[in-house]
Design a protein around this motif. Structure first.
Motif, PDB file in Angstrom:
ATOM      1  N   PRO A   1       0.832  -1.225   0.000  1.00 21.73           N
ATOM      2  CA  PRO A   1       0.000   0.000   0.000  1.00 21.73           C
ATOM      3  C   PRO A   1       0.856   1.261   0.000  1.00 21.73           C
ATOM      4  O   PRO A   1       0.829   2.052   0.936  1.00 21.73           O
ATOM      5  N   TRP A   2       1.626   1.447  -1.073  1.00 18.04           N
ATOM      6  CA  TRP A   2       2.557   2.579  -1.137  1.00 18.04           C
ATOM      7  C   TRP A   2       1.811   3.903  -1.026  1.00 18.04           C
ATOM      8  O   TRP A   2       0.831   4.141  -1.726  1.00 18.04           O
ATOM      9  N   GLN A   3       2.305   4.760  -0.146  1.00 15.33           N
ATOM     10  CA  GLN A   3       1.707   6.074   0.073  1.00 15.33           C
ATOM     11  C   GLN A   3       2.505   7.094  -0.721  1.00 15.33           C
ATOM     12  O   GLN A   3       3.633   7.431  -0.366  1.00 15.33           O
ATOM     13  N   CYS A   4       1.926   7.583  -1.794  1.00 13.76           N
ATOM     14  CA  CYS A   4       2.667   8.463  -2.707  1.00 13.76           C
ATOM     15  C   CYS A   4       2.554   9.921  -2.285  1.00 13.76           C
ATOM     16  O   CYS A   4       2.002  10.767  -3.005  1.00 13.76           O
ATOM     17  N   ASN A   5       3.063  10.211  -1.101  1.00 15.41           N
ATOM     18  CA  ASN A   5       3.136  11.592  -0.625  1.00 15.41           C
ATOM     19  C   ASN A   5       4.609  11.979  -0.537  1.00 15.41           C
ATOM     20  O   ASN A   5       5.457  11.358  -1.157  1.00 15.41           O
ATOM     21  N   CYS A   6       4.903  12.987   0.244  1.00 10.64           N
ATOM     22  CA  CYS A   6       6.280  13.490   0.307  1.00 10.64           C
ATOM     23  C   CYS A   6       7.295  12.428   0.749  1.00 10.64           C
ATOM     24  O   CYS A   6       8.448  12.461   0.352  1.00 10.64           O
TER      25      CYS A   6
ATOM     26  N   ASP B   1       1.237   4.720 -11.426  1.00 12.49           N
ATOM     27  CA  ASP B   1       2.649   4.363 -11.337  1.00 12.49           C
ATOM     28  C   ASP B   1       3.406   5.559 -10.748  1.00 12.49           C
ATOM     29  O   ASP B   1       3.279   6.683 -11.245  1.00 12.49           O
ATOM     30  N   LEU B   2       4.193   5.320  -9.707  1.00 13.29           N
ATOM     31  CA  LEU B   2       4.929   6.417  -9.050  1.00 13.29           C
ATOM     32  C   LEU B   2       5.798   7.178 -10.044  1.00 13.29           C
ATOM     33  O   LEU B   2       5.939   8.396  -9.948  1.00 13.29           O
ATOM     34  N   LEU B   3       6.368   6.470 -11.008  1.00 12.47           N
ATOM     35  CA  LEU B   3       7.249   7.128 -11.974  1.00 12.47           C
ATOM     36  C   LEU B   3       6.485   8.115 -12.857  1.00 12.47           C
ATOM     37  O   LEU B   3       7.083   9.002 -13.457  1.00 12.47           O
ATOM     38  N   ARG B   4       5.161   7.963 -12.933  1.00 10.74           N
ATOM     39  CA  ARG B   4       4.362   8.858 -13.766  1.00 10.74           C
ATOM     40  C   ARG B   4       3.749  10.017 -12.970  1.00 10.74           C
ATOM     41  O   ARG B   4       3.045  10.848 -13.532  1.00 10.74           O
ATOM     42  N   VAL B   5       3.987  10.020 -11.658  1.00 12.32           N
ATOM     43  CA  VAL B   5       3.520  11.156 -10.849  1.00 12.32           C
ATOM     44  C   VAL B   5       4.497  12.303 -11.072  1.00 12.32           C
ATOM     45  O   VAL B   5       5.690  12.173 -10.778  1.00 12.32           O
ATOM     46  N   PRO B   6       4.040  13.441 -11.624  1.00 18.69           N
ATOM     47  CA  PRO B   6       4.979  14.517 -11.984  1.00 18.69           C
ATOM     48  C   PRO B   6       5.657  15.149 -10.768  1.00 18.69           C
ATOM     49  O   PRO B   6       5.090  15.192  -9.679  1.00 18.69           O
ATOM     50  N   TYR B   7       6.853  15.627 -10.993  1.00 14.71           N
ATOM     51  CA  TYR B   7       7.640  16.254  -9.921  1.00 14.71           C
ATOM     52  C   TYR B   7       6.918  17.454  -9.314  1.00 14.71           C
ATOM     53  O   TYR B   7       7.079  17.749  -8.138  1.00 14.71           O
ATOM     54  N   GLU B   8       6.130  18.140 -10.129  1.00 17.45           N
ATOM     55  CA  GLU B   8       5.461  19.351  -9.649  1.00 17.45           C
ATOM     56  C   GLU B   8       4.590  19.070  -8.427  1.00 17.45           C
ATOM     57  O   GLU B   8       4.429  19.920  -7.554  1.00 17.45           O
ATOM     58  N   LEU B   9       4.039  17.856  -8.347  1.00 17.43           N
ATOM     59  CA  LEU B   9       3.157  17.523  -7.231  1.00 17.43           C
ATOM     60  C   LEU B   9       3.921  17.401  -5.917  1.00 17.43           C
ATOM     61  O   LEU B   9       3.332  17.362  -4.847  1.00 17.43           O
ATOM     62  N   PHE B  10       5.256  17.280  -6.011  1.00 21.83           N
ATOM     63  CA  PHE B  10       6.071  17.201  -4.796  1.00 21.83           C
ATOM     64  C   PHE B  10       6.700  18.547  -4.455  1.00 21.83           C
ATOM     65  O   PHE B  10       7.457  18.661  -3.506  1.00 21.83           O
TER      66      PHE B  10
ATOM     67  N   PRO C   1      21.451  11.430   3.152  1.00 19.39           N
ATOM     68  CA  PRO C   1      22.390  10.631   2.367  1.00 19.39           C
ATOM     69  C   PRO C   1      22.961  11.438   1.223  1.00 19.39           C
ATOM     70  O   PRO C   1      22.334  12.379   0.750  1.00 19.39           O
ATOM     71  N   ARG C   2      24.154  11.026   0.767  1.00 13.11           N
ATOM     72  CA  ARG C   2      24.786  11.757  -0.327  1.00 13.11           C
ATOM     73  C   ARG C   2      23.930  11.672  -1.574  1.00 13.11           C
ATOM     74  O   ARG C   2      23.284  10.677  -1.833  1.00 13.11           O
ATOM     75  N   GLY C   3      23.995  12.744  -2.365  1.00 10.40           N
ATOM     76  CA  GLY C   3      23.245  12.753  -3.602  1.00 10.40           C
ATOM     77  C   GLY C   3      21.792  13.127  -3.415  1.00 10.40           C
ATOM     78  O   GLY C   3      21.017  13.116  -4.348  1.00 10.40           O
ATOM     79  N   TRP C   4      21.407  13.469  -2.182  1.00 13.71           N
ATOM     80  CA  TRP C   4      20.005  13.839  -1.918  1.00 13.71           C
ATOM     81  C   TRP C   4      19.785  15.240  -2.429  1.00 13.71           C
ATOM     82  O   TRP C   4      20.425  16.185  -2.005  1.00 13.71           O
ATOM     83  N   PRO C   5      18.881  15.454  -3.380  1.00 15.81           N
ATOM     84  CA  PRO C   5      18.701  16.799  -3.924  1.00 15.81           C
ATOM     85  C   PRO C   5      18.032  17.716  -2.920  1.00 15.81           C
ATOM     86  O   PRO C   5      17.282  17.267  -2.071  1.00 15.81           O
ATOM     87  N   LYS C   6      18.329  19.023  -3.083  1.00 17.89           N
ATOM     88  CA  LYS C   6      17.753  19.995  -2.154  1.00 17.89           C
ATOM     89  C   LYS C   6      16.233  19.885  -2.122  1.00 17.89           C
ATOM     90  O   LYS C   6      15.603  19.996  -1.107  1.00 17.89           O
ATOM     91  N   GLN C   7      15.660  19.662  -3.321  1.00 20.48           N
ATOM     92  CA  GLN C   7      14.212  19.616  -3.414  1.00 20.48           C
ATOM     93  C   GLN C   7      13.644  18.457  -2.619  1.00 20.48           C
ATOM     94  O   GLN C   7      12.535  18.504  -2.128  1.00 20.48           O
ATOM     95  N   GLY C   8      14.441  17.371  -2.475  1.00 22.60           N
ATOM     96  CA  GLY C   8      13.914  16.175  -1.846  1.00 22.60           C
ATOM     97  C   GLY C   8      14.274  16.036  -0.390  1.00 22.60           C
ATOM     98  O   GLY C   8      14.250  14.953   0.141  1.00 22.60           O
ATOM     99  N   GLN C   9      14.622  17.150   0.285  1.00 22.53           N
ATOM    100  CA  GLN C   9      15.068  17.001   1.655  1.00 22.53           C
ATOM    101  C   GLN C   9      13.967  16.636   2.625  1.00 22.53           C
ATOM    102  O   GLN C   9      14.234  16.299   3.755  1.00 22.53           O
ATOM    103  N   HIS C  10      12.732  16.697   2.135  1.00 26.50           N
ATOM    104  CA  HIS C  10      11.647  16.184   2.972  1.00 26.50           C
ATOM    105  C   HIS C  10      11.807  14.692   3.137  1.00 26.50           C
ATOM    106  O   HIS C  10      11.418  14.124   4.121  1.00 26.50           O
ATOM    107  N   GLY C  11      12.345  14.033   2.078  1.00 25.83           N
ATOM    108  CA  GLY C  11      12.788  12.646   2.139  1.00 25.83           C
ATOM    109  C   GLY C  11      11.814  11.680   2.737  1.00 25.83           C
ATOM    110  O   GLY C  11      10.625  11.794   2.607  1.00 25.83           O
TER     111      GLY C  11
END
Length: 343
Positions: A179-184, A218-227, A249-259
């Motif tokens: 039951p993947w939760q596709c939030n932040c 599909d998670l890969l089709r959820v656009p980045y804008e929604l995050f 972790p290394r390589g973590w983009p600034k945008q994804g720091q909610h992680g």
């Protein structure tokens, strides 16, 4: 007396290397077949030289820390379809030659940190068809050679990106039916999966279960804008649950720091919590600056329009006042020949 002693030693030696009751042992293939025998724990007196141990379809509900001390050469261990509800960290640590570990169809709810430590040759780890709701940030020391990981048919809503990054030799990852939760919290996993597939990895993909608008996608089709707004929305969530390690972790983009928040304490997340207002200020500043620029541009356009209108009006008035009389004076002269033509 000597004869009795010899008999005792022979009996002990035979017992030490004998096959457990209800099991079948094969010397040539170094296999102990103990499946479908109703065992509730790992049988004792297993031959120390075996490399394959088949324990599927039993009712084994626990594994003690020293269970496999007597069988250090195991390469394949099949514990599928048993009653394990948890696995003690270090339960398998004596199996330094283990290559395949099958724990499918058990009752496991949690995998703790470092559960599979000191298994440097482990290549396949199958955790599918359990009730796992949480995976750790690391499977353990010396688990970097895992090439296949299956977590399908569980109850996972998220997965730590740092766990997957600790497995650099992964070739196949199976995520189906969770039951993947596709939030932040899943943004880091999305980034990792895209990179993994780009490098030639194989996966069955992640299908969202929630929120409702993304169910079945599909998670890969959820656009980045929604995050995009994630860091602001998850600031409070980070205070409640954050990574056990203090830095991203290394390589973590600034945008994804909610992680993906782990289950660590509040202390490690304080730096991140403090960073949030800065990004908020930056966002507000950007909005203000953009507004001001847009306002100036609009005023310039308005001024240009007013000027254009005024210019047009002045030009029209000039034409009316100066050019019209000339034309009026000119017309009689042009018409005179026509009037005088009959004469």
């Amino acid at each position: 007396g000597n004869w009795l002693l010899v008999c005792s030693v022979t009996l002990l030696a035979h017992t030490a290397h004998s096959c457990p009751d209800k099991c079948l042992c094969y010397t040539a293939s170094k296999t102990a077949d103990c499946k479908n025998r109703g065992f509730t724990e790992i049988p004792a007196r297993l031959p120390p030289e075996i490399q394959i141990l088949q324990l599927q379809n039993n009712r084994i509900w626990r594994i003690d820390q020293n269970t496999f001390t007597a069988t250090p050469l195991l390469k394949i261990l099949d514990l599928s379809n048993n009653s394990l509800s948890s696995v003690a960290p270090g339960a398998f640590q004596k199996l330094r030659y283990l290559q395949v570990l099958n724990l499918t169809r058990n009752l496991i709810h949690y995998i703790e940190n470092k559960t599979f430590s000191f298994l440097p040759h482990l290549k396949e780890l199958d955790l599918s068809s359990n009730s796992i709701i949480r995976l750790p940030e690391t499977f353990g020391n010396s688990t970097g050679n895992i090439t296949l990981l299956s977590v399908k048919h569980n109850k996972l809503q998220k997965m730590e990106r740092v766990l997957l990054e600790s497995l650099p030799n992964l070739k196949v990852v199976l995520f189906k039916d969770n039951p993947w939760q596709c939030n932040c919290n899943i943004f880091g996993l999305k980034l990792w999966l895209e990179s993994f597939l780009y490098r030639g990895g194989i996966s069955d993909g992640i299908i969202c279960s929630s929120p409702g608008i993304r169910k079945g996608k599909d998670l890969l089709r959820v656009p980045y804008e929604l995050f995009g707004a994630c860091p602001l929305r998850t600031a409070h969530m980070h205070l409640a649950s954050s990574h056990q390690h203090g830095s991203e972790p290394r390589g973590w983009p600034k945008q994804g720091q909610h992680g993906e928040p782990g289950d660590g304490g509040r202390i490690s997340c304080e730096p991140k919590a403090k960073a949030r207002p800065a990004s908020l200020r930056h966002a507000i500043a950007t909005v203000v600056i953009t507004g001001v620029v847009c306002g100036i541009v609009c005023l310039m356009m308005l001024a240009a329009a007013v000027y254009g209108c005024a210019y047009a009006a002045i030009t029209a008035k000039y034409h009316k006042d100066h050019l019209a009389p000339v034309r009026q004076h000119g017309t009689p002269k042009e018409k005179e020949p026509f009037k005088s033509s009959p004469a």
